[in-house]
Structures are given as C-alpha cells and as structure tokens.
Design an enzyme around this catalytic site. Structure first.
Site, PDB file in Angstrom:
ATOM      1  N   LYS A   1      -4.716  71.669 -14.211  1.00  0.00           N
ATOM      2  CA  LYS A   1      -3.342  71.203 -14.396  1.00  0.00           C
ATOM      3  C   LYS A   1      -3.307  69.671 -14.442  1.00  0.00           C
ATOM      4  CE  LYS A   1       1.222  72.155 -12.274  1.00  0.00           C
ATOM      5  NZ  LYS A   1       1.858  72.956 -11.214  1.00  0.00           N
TER       6      LYS A   1
ATOM      7  N   SER B   1       5.671  75.769 -12.569  1.00  0.00           N
ATOM      8  CA  SER B   1       5.412  74.526 -13.278  1.00  0.00           C
ATOM      9  C   SER B   1       4.053  74.481 -13.975  1.00  0.00           C
ATOM     10  CB  SER B   1       5.522  73.351 -12.303  1.00  0.00           C
ATOM     11  OG  SER B   1       4.513  73.413 -11.304  1.00  0.00           O
TER      12      SER B   1
ATOM     13  N   SER C   1       4.779  78.224  -8.667  1.00  0.00           N
ATOM     14  CA  SER C   1       4.327  77.579  -9.901  1.00  0.00           C
ATOM     15  C   SER C   1       3.028  78.106 -10.480  1.00  0.00           C
ATOM     16  CB  SER C   1       4.202  76.066  -9.685  1.00  0.00           C
ATOM     17  OG  SER C   1       5.473  75.490  -9.550  1.00  0.00           O
TER      18      SER C   1
END
Length: 432
Positions: free
Chosen positions: A62, A138, A162
C-alpha cells in the site's frame, strides 16, 4: 514449471503495460527491481535454496509504507514533495529478507480515510470483478491488484476495515491481525491505536505466510482445524440490519455448511457493547481524533489545501474537540474491549457478513452524497467492531455470488493463529 521471471513478465508486467495510459491500481512500479528480485529467486531455486514460503512471490504494498529514497505519499498530493524516506518500513524490509518480489505500491484513499475506495488525485481503481463499481477502501488498489491477479499478495492497513472491505468487494481473502502484532514503523499513520497491518491474498494460507513474515515469526504450514466442536457465535442484531438479500442468503449457505461439518452455532448478542461504544465515540471517532493529531499542522492553518473534503471535513471537526473527549473515549474503549473479550470467551469465533452490501457503482457514489454516506456507514459497520474492541478478523469470499461479498470471522485479541486455522478449514469447506 514457470520461472518467477517468466511469471512476472508474462502474467503481470505485460498486463500492467497494456494499460499504461490509465493506471489506477498502482501509484508506483518497481519494474527493474522486481525483475532483479525474480532472477535472484530463480537462481536460489536452481541452487536448491529457499528463503521461505514467500520466496519468489509477487507482492505489492500500500502507498503508505516507506521505501528508502522516495517520498511516501499516502494517497495525497500534499506529500508528493515530502522528504524521501531514509529507510524501508519494517514490513518492507522483512518482505525483502523473505525473498518477496515487490512489484509496486498500490493506490489508496487519501490518508487511509474513508471506505469507498475513491481517490480524486490518483484516480479510483475499478473493482476487480466489475470496473464500473467501487473497489472499497482504504486499501483499494490492494484489493483490486489481488482480485485481478497483478499481485499474489498485497499488504494493506486496516483501521476500521480497510483490508477486509476491499477483500469483501473484490472477492479475495483479507486478514486483519491483532493490532501491534505487526510493527507500524515506517507506515504513514491514521490512528496509532487502531491501525493494523495485514495481507490480502487469494487464500488463507498465503495470508498466514505473509502474516508470519511481517510479524517476524517462523512461517509454518497452516494446519486447518476440523470444525466439529468449534463454537461459532452469530451476533444477531444491529450488525445484520440492512443486509442485501443475496449477501444474507450466501451467509446462511456458509453457516449451513459449517453446521453440517459439526460446528456449534449459536446466537451471541453484543448489541449492548456496540451501543456503549457508539455512545463513547459519539462526539468523535478514535480514528478521526487521532488522525486530527497527525494532521494538526495543516489543519490549524485554516488555509485551503488540496485534500478530499471527505477526508479534511471529518479531520477538521475532530480537531475542534477538547482533549477530555478523547481521553474519556480511550478510557471507555479499554473497559469495553475487556468486556468484549469476556463475552467472546464462550466462542471460538464470531461469524457475520464482512459487508452487508456488495459494491455499488462508482458513478452513484459521486452523484448522490446522501447515498455515499449511507453506503460508507454500512461498509464500515461490521468491520470496525474488530478495531474498536481490539480483536483480530478475516474476510473470506462467499461462494456463488454474482458480485462478491465476504464472510467475516472474528476472534479474541491475540488468537490470530487459531483464527487462521479455523478460516483455512472454512475456506476448504466452502470450496473454490
């Protein structure tokens, strides 16, 4: 058997190159470094040497993990020109040591806030199953990357769901370990209290292998636990409200399979604890209050900033809250986490839908603010329980769905290995 280099070139880099003009899943690619890592893994294999189960595995990270020599943007324009990281994040270092081939950084919602998965600066990745639909956030790019096959494993972060929300909506496995089990060093924070780092992958075994590496444990073969005698609690009540019919039917199908395998299934009410937590965080969520401290400097200027209003709005409101509100919320949270641990002592896992809904269209989220708020609330409702009460949780794809949604299993703080072993058996039971 295909070499790692061939797999990287033909199945991953070729696919990414084909959409070079419209790349929204990755924000950065490490093409040459990945080729070198693939070649090194192939050379080890020829020599009969292995660094473990992740050696030669294509992994993405990420866009909030530090990589030495470059700024960590965390999905925001504000950090594009930040000082370069001086060293790799702890988990990036551990992945490299384990022989993982790090292909790139995946897109995310700005500052890891919001659950829809959109990013107005770097574009919104289309859902892996239907590109017209939201990816969930997310860790949006992480879910899509694993779902479409451009990563075998992707490492995300989970503050309120997330990892598990994009796993649910993209039809992959997502594991949120107990917080602090995996070090947060070198990860851009949202909430130091609630943040967890975990993997998204195609299988529970891949998640377990990645979790062991990032937690600096010795990877061992994942041994599923037979479900006969396993106690599954169903938290009927508010967490089952407004569930789409297809999601509810798929959940009941999964539950039926578990019962046939001998699992003990019984309702376990936690609505009173959920109501107490809602009351304790009514004026401001812990994530927003701690996020407001992270971003206090630019929030204090009051000047216009290039930040998504869905992010800057909640952070700005939380920044206005007096300190006692935060301290009281934290004190109450500690007491409620202890009460939840006691409540869960009678079961091995809780089972519920990861998300009560499947992915809506990206256009509908952009055009209808009221619908967006409602969907975001539903996406976070079930997953955030594990963060708020300091638990571990995993999302597994439910079979037979037109649009994906996950089955979530939740276990007590520190019971990560037990949860993964149960999840591996449930996965086997549900079939491909």
């Amino acid at each position: 058997m295909q070499s790692v280099r061939d797999h990287l070139e033909k199945n991953i880099l070729a696919r990414i190159a084909a959409r070079a003009g419209d790349e929204r899943v990755f924000t950065k690619l490490y093409t040459e470094a990945a080729r070198a890592a693939a070649d090194a893994s192939d050379a080890r294999k020829r020599a009969g040497v292995t660094l473990g189960p992740l050696d030669g595995t294509i992994v993405s990270i990420k866009d909030l993990f530090d990589v030495a020599g470059e700024p960590t943007t965390a999905g925001s324009l504000m950090l594009r020109n930040a000082a370069p990281a001086t060293r790799d994040a702890a988990i990036v270092h551990r992945l490299r040591q384990a022989g993982a081939v790090i292909i790139g950084k995946t897109n995310m919602t700005e500052f890891a806030f919001t659950a829809i998965g959109d990013n107005q600066h770097y574009g919104t990745p289309g859902n892996a199953i239907d590109a017209s639909r939201i990816p969930g956030g997310s860790s949006s790019g992480a879910g899509v990357s694993v779902g479409e096959g451009t990563s075998e494993i992707s490492i995300g972060s989970d503050t309120g769901g997330s990892i598990r929300i994009p796993a649910s909506l993209n039809g992959v496995v997502g594991f949120k370990p107990t917080a602090r089990r995996v070090p947060l060093t070198g990860a851009f924070p949202l909430s130091g209290t609630l943040d967890s780092i975990g993997p998204l992958a195609r299988t529970v075994a891949q998640c377990a292998a990645a979790d062991a590496v990032t937690a600096s444990e010795e990877p061992t073969a994942l041994a599923p636990i037979a479900l006969a005698g396993v106690r599954i609690g169903i938290p009927q009540g508010v967490l089952f409200g407004d569930t789409e019919g297809e999601v509810a039917a798929a959940f009941e199908h999964c539950l039926g399979k578990a019962k046939l395998a001998g699992a003990g299934v019984a309702d376990l009410s936690i609505d009173d604890l959920l109501a107490d937590m809602r009351s304790a965080t009514k004026r401001g969520s812990i994530a927003a209050m701690e996020g407001a401290e992270i971003h206090a400097d630019w929030l204090a200027t009051g000047a216009p900033v290039p930040v998504d209003p869905h992010v800057s709005g909640p952070l700005s409101r939380a920044a206005m809250l007096p300190t006692p509100v935060y301290i009281r919320a934290m004190r109450r949270r500690a007491a409620l986490a202890a009460a939840m641990d006691e409540r869960l002592a009678s079961v091995d896992v809780l089972a519920l839908p990861t998300t009560p809904v499947t992915a809506p269209t990206t256009v509908s989220m952009a055009e209808d603010a009221e619908l967006r708020d409602r969907i975001e609330g539903l996406l976070l409702r079930n997953t955030q329980v594990a963060n708020q009460f300091d638990l571990c949780a995993i999302s597994l794809p439910m079979p037979g769905m037109v649009r994906p949604a996950g089955l979530m299993l939740v276990a007590r703080n520190g019971h990560d290995h037990h949860l993964l072993r149960i999840a591996a058996e449930v996965e086997r039971l549900l079939g491909p």
